[in-house]
Write an enzyme that holds these catalytic residues in place. Structure first.
Site: not given
Ligand code: C5P
Length: 408
Positions: A209, A282, A310-312, A328, A342
């Site tokens: 991106n 994502d 994974p959502d870190i 963010f 969120k």
């Molecule tokens: O869900 P979204 O991508 O909009 O959320 C953004 C926030 O979540 C940012 O702080 C981003 O660094 C974090 N994030 C993450 N892991 C992911 C997706 C987003 O840590 N897989």
């Protein structure tokens, strides 16, 4: 500008690194400082006063008996106007003078007469740096409250390699700016993710991106300037590592996840704060090819299958004893409502929304801070300035009553 309204007295002593003081003078002015140069007699053998006069727009002083100061009190007059004295370069001889309180020329006299902080940037041959008298003098100066910047190690003008090489002007300017920054995060450990991720399709192609990493790197720098120990986990970006920040480079979201978890598992560096600025993909390509995909004879494009990454941030926020988590968000409409959703979904106390989605790659930004109390805006400014504001906001929240003294 971080050195706006600062009056810095730049003292130059006799060493070949004196030419770098010219670059430093420029760098300090670029950050908003006014610079007054005082040179020793030996310094003028290496670089001429007119160079500094032209660069700073101020008269350069070298002589205790300068007739331009009518009461012969140059040593007092010059220091009383200064917010700090910087000795760049500081020769072994000058450091010895400072350590013993000698005052036999204008620069050493005004150092003794000062009522402001003194910062020195040693520069000398590695043997001179290693000698017992220099070691004693440096220890004495530190005990006296003098800030010693560097030196570094590397190639020396004499042809040798080792400790004693003066820090580069940009490094010195960073340390000097940090000296004037409130140490709001002193003693804190901060973990930051920044930049994009890159999800391979095959060995030469991938999905990424437009995140430049500028906001995350600016925040890493601001945390460091505010006294924190900072680990920065960065996706692919060519940005330089901020001074004093430990950087771990990763490519994919899963690598970023693993690097974050590894860092959080380090018992010696328990994070107090986690700031998730990275634009994490994502999805990754589940059927990435180990060899380069070729055009097929029948003209059929490859079929990519995606898997969820994974959502870190959510994973970190859900941990027992989680650090203070800052997320963010890049939302295009109804910022506050989507931001609050969120924030709840990720389980973080503070969410920072980019106002407008054209922030990627720019040097400025506009932010909306969303927490349990509601939201407030940080108006458009450079990412450097916004990062400093955000550090203030985070530090203020860490200091709130109710947060344990261990701050986690
Ligand atoms: O869900 P979204 O991508 O909009 O959320 C953004 C926030 O979540 C940012 O702080 C981003 O660094 C974090 N994030 C993450 N892991 C992911 C997706 C987003 O840590 N897989």
């Amino acid at each position: 500008m971080e050195l706006a309204n600062r009056h810095l007295l730049l003292g130059i002593t006799g060493g070949v690194a004196a030419y770098k003081a010219a670059e430093l003078a420029r760098e300090l002015q670029r950050r908003g400082a006014t610079v007054q140069v005082v040179m020793t007699e030996a310094a003028t053998r290496f670089i001429g006063p007119p160079t500094f006069q032209a660069l700073t727009g101020q008269p350069v002083f070298t002589d205790q008996w300068d007739p331009r100061i009518d009461n012969n009190m140059a040593h007092i007059e010059l220091t009383r106007r200064a917010d700090a004295i910087l000795i760049v370069p500081a020769s072994a001889d000058f450091l010895a003078k400072l350590a013993h309180g000698l005052a036999d020329d204008l620069l050493s006299t005004l150092c003794l007469a000062r009522n402001c902080p003194l910062l020195v940037a040693p520069a000398m041959n590695r043997e001179m740096w290693a000698q017992a008298p220099t070691r004693r003098n440096i220890a004495q100066l530190q005990a006296d409250g003098v800030r010693v910047l560097g030196p570094g190690s590397g190639d020396q003008a004499c042809g040798e390699t080792g400790m004693g090489r003066m820090l580069e002007p940009a490094e010195l300017a960073e340390d000097i700016a940090a000296h004037f920054t409130a140490q709001r995060l002193a003693g804190r450990q901060v973990l930051i993710t920044a930049g994009p991720t890159f999800e391979p399709i095959d060995p030469v192609r991938g999905i990424t991106n437009l995140s430049s990493g500028k906001m995350g790197f600016a925040i890493a720098r601001a945390c460091r300037q505010a006294g924190a120990t900072v680990t920065l986990i960065a996706g692919p970006t060519a940005l330089p590592t901020p001074r004093g920040v430990a950087r771990v480079d990763v490519r994919t979201a899963r690598q970023m996840h693993d690097a974050v978890m590894l860092s959080l598992a380090d018992a010696n560096a328990l994070a107090d704060v986690f700031i998730s600025v990275a634009a994490v993909a994502d999805w990754r390509v589940a059927n990435a090819s180990a060899s380069k995909l070729k055009k097929s004879d029948d003209g059929q494009p490859p079929q990519l299958v995606f898997a969820q990454n994974p959502d870190i941030l959510a994973t970190v926020a859900a941990r027992a004893n989680a650090p203070y988590c800052v997320g963010f968000a890049a939302e295009s409409e109804d910022l506050e409502r989507h931001g609050q959703e969120k924030r709840a979904r990720k389980g973080v106390p503070l969410l920072v929304a980019n106002i407008g989605h054209e922030t990627f790659g720019r040097d400025d930004n506009e932010l909306l801070l969303i927490d349990a109390q509601g939201s407030h805006r940080l108006p458009r400014a450079s990412k450097t300035e916004l990062a400093a504001r955000l550090v203030q906001e985070i530090a203020g929240r860490l200091a709130e009553p109710g947060r344990s003294s261990a701050s986690r």
